[in-house]
Design an enzyme around this catalytic site. Structure first.
Site, PDB file in Angstrom:
ATOM      1  N   HIS A 196     -26.225  44.267   2.425  1.00 26.28           N
ATOM      2  CA  HIS A 196     -26.706  44.690   1.100  1.00 26.28           C
ATOM      3  C   HIS A 196     -27.891  45.641   1.154  1.00 26.28           C
ATOM      4  O   HIS A 196     -28.346  46.113   0.109  1.00 26.28           O
ATOM      5  CB  HIS A 196     -26.996  43.477   0.210  1.00 26.28           C
ATOM      6  N   THR A 232     -15.041  29.837   7.816  1.00 27.93           N
ATOM      7  CA  THR A 232     -14.045  30.845   7.443  1.00 27.93           C
ATOM      8  C   THR A 232     -14.734  32.146   7.048  1.00 27.93           C
ATOM      9  O   THR A 232     -15.735  32.140   6.341  1.00 27.93           O
ATOM     10  CB  THR A 232     -13.186  30.305   6.270  1.00 27.93           C
ATOM     11  N   CYS A 327     -41.653  35.914  -3.192  1.00 32.29           N
ATOM     12  CA  CYS A 327     -41.011  34.693  -2.708  1.00 32.29           C
ATOM     13  C   CYS A 327     -39.875  34.374  -3.668  1.00 32.29           C
ATOM     14  O   CYS A 327     -39.662  35.067  -4.660  1.00 32.29           O
ATOM     15  CB  CYS A 327     -42.010  33.550  -2.599  1.00 32.29           C
TER      16      CYS A 327
HETATM   17  N1  PLP Z   1     -34.903  41.138   7.703  1.00 31.74           N
HETATM   18  C1  PLP Z   1     -35.478  42.110   6.984  1.00 31.74           C
HETATM   19  C2  PLP Z   1     -36.350  43.112   7.657  1.00 31.74           C
HETATM   20  C3  PLP Z   1     -35.262  42.170   5.605  1.00 31.74           C
HETATM   21  O1  PLP Z   1     -35.852  43.122   4.881  1.00 31.74           O
HETATM   22  C4  PLP Z   1     -34.435  41.191   5.000  1.00 31.74           C
HETATM   23  C5  PLP Z   1     -34.232  41.165   3.542  1.00 31.74           C
HETATM   24  O2  PLP Z   1     -35.118  41.474   2.774  1.00 31.74           O
HETATM   25  C6  PLP Z   1     -33.846  40.210   5.813  1.00 31.74           C
HETATM   26  C7  PLP Z   1     -34.110  40.215   7.166  1.00 31.74           C
HETATM   27  C8  PLP Z   1     -32.936  39.175   5.246  1.00 31.74           C
HETATM   28  O3  PLP Z   1     -31.642  39.697   5.033  1.00 31.74           O
HETATM   29  P1  PLP Z   1     -30.634  38.954   4.035  1.00 31.74           P
HETATM   30  O4  PLP Z   1     -31.140  39.217   2.662  1.00 31.74           O
HETATM   31  O5  PLP Z   1     -29.303  39.619   4.298  1.00 31.74           O
HETATM   32  O6  PLP Z   1     -30.614  37.523   4.410  1.00 31.74           O
END
Ligand code: PLP
Length: 383
Positions: A196, A232, A327
């Site tokens: 995303h 899955t 948060c």
């Molecule tokens: N790592 C970084 C640097 C991120 O910016 C984010 C999301 O903000 C994540 C990990 C977490 O990814 P996800 O939202 O797909 O769990």
């Protein structure tokens, strides 16, 4: 109705039309479980395998080294906790990692390595912290708050010299849309991705775990993904993720150029219009040399205002931005990233992150330029 200028691409990106098109059949007439043996299942497995090829092209790895996950958070957890479970030992990460890395590192008793005033990992401190029993070193490719790009290939080399048994992990969640990962990451053995952040759907991602990396699964079950990630597959999500990757690879050069020009326009305009505003990561506030930053990120510290109040006014004027890190409740928390960079708290309180992406236009930038200085002036007048 107020026009919307979405400048929060680091939080999530709008879904690319080609990703939606790739997903739609899997939300309708195609529905197989890739683990099965009949033709409906085989069709689903083919889609997942084609997606594996797309991830391999993005990262520069073998398709068989890709493990699909529910997103970046799960990929980061699997990397840190999975290697530590397979090979217990000392774990290190930078002090500016995302909580998805910091949490697991704390969980296994690991510790953090400092960064300089521009947010770059301190390579000497890292080298000094490496020991023969170091098992994982996690250094993000680019930071989600300030956009600073890390010298991951150099880190991998230093680790190879000082702790040859350790695995290098890089969270490339924010870098993937912008930077050529094979060059940036060198021979880092583990790479986290999230769909995303690159125009794909939410709730899907991948961990690349190069052959030979010691890794145990977090969850036990049906043994999917070579026993590393049971459950899955989210076939629709994986197909959308792959399509977003293909779009990134096809358009990255022109997107980077276009978005960087818009970001620079926004930065120059805001720095000129807002008295005392500072661009974070340039070292202005800490005296460090400027670091490379992602082309879509603009992080500012605005003295004399509170982030939360500024974001509220921006939102009312249709500009979606964010601050340090929100948060789950949406409340703003003090930024561990700015603290690690040595940004004075008085400046950090007024931090704002504007992140541009594949949908950003000149009209979005003009809208932000029109409302941001007025919002700051309003807040300053009220204090
Ligand atoms: N790592 C970084 C640097 C991120 O910016 C984010 C999301 O903000 C994540 C990990 C977490 O990814 P996800 O939202 O797909 O769990």
């Amino acid at each position: 109705m107020t026009r919307l200028a979405y400048l929060d691409h680091a939080a999530t990106t709008p879904l690319r039309p080609e990703a939606r098109d790739a997903m739609l059949p899997w939300l309708g007439e195609r529905f197989g479980n890739p683990s099965g043996d009949h033709q409906v299942a085989r069709e689903a497995r083919k889609a997942v395998d084609e997606a594996r090829d797309a991830v391999a092209d993005l990262v520069g790895c073998q398709p068989g080294e890709v493990v699909f996950t529910s997103g970046g958070t799960e990929a980061d957890n699997l990397a840190v906790r999975g290697v530590h479970a397979a090979r217990p030992g000392a774990v290190l990460c930078t002090a500016i990692e995302h909580e998805a890395v910091l949490g697991p590192v704390r969980h296994v008793g690991g510790r953090t390595v400092p960064v300089d005033g521009a947010g770059r990992v301190d390579i000497d401190a890292l080298a000094a912290a490496l020991t023969p029993d170091t098992t994982v070193v996690s250094v993000m490719a680019a930071n989600n708050e300030v956009g600073v790009v890390q010298p991951v290939a150099e880190v991998a080399e230093v680790v190879r010299r000082h702790a040859p048994g350790a695995s290098v992990h890089s969270d490339a969640v924010q870098a993937a849309a912008w930077l050529p990962l094979p060059e940036l990451l060198g021979d880092a053995g583990l790479v986290s991705l999230s769909s995303h952040k690159i125009g794909g759907p939410q709730g899907v991602g991948a961990l690349v775990a190069r052959r030979g990396t010691p890794l145990r699964p977090l969850a036990l079950g049906g043994g999917q993904e070579r026993d590393l990630r049971s459950g899955t597959h989210n076939v629709a999500g994986i197909a959308g993720f792959a399509s977003a990757i293909r779009a990134v690879l096809a358009h990255r050069t022109e997107t980077v150029e276009r978005v960087r020009a818009l970001r620079d326009l926004l930065r120059d305009g805001l720095l000129a219009a807002v008295d005392g505003a500072i661009e974070t990561g340039t070292g202005t506030e800490t005296g460090a040399a400027a670091a490379e930053r992602l082309p879509g990120t603009l992080h500012l510290c605005v003295p004399g205002v509170e982030s939360e109040a500024l974001l509220f006014l921006l939102d009312q004027a249709g500009v979606c931005a964010s601050a340090a890190s929100a948060c789950a409740s949406g409340a703003q928390q003090a930024s561990h990233v700015l603290a690690a960079m040595g940004v004075p708290p008085a400046l950090g309180h007024g931090s704002v992150r504007l992140t541009l992406g594949w949908t950003t236009t000149r009209a979005d930038v003009d809208q932000a330029l029109a409302v941001f200085p007025a919002a700051v002036a309003q807040l300053r007048a009220a204090t």
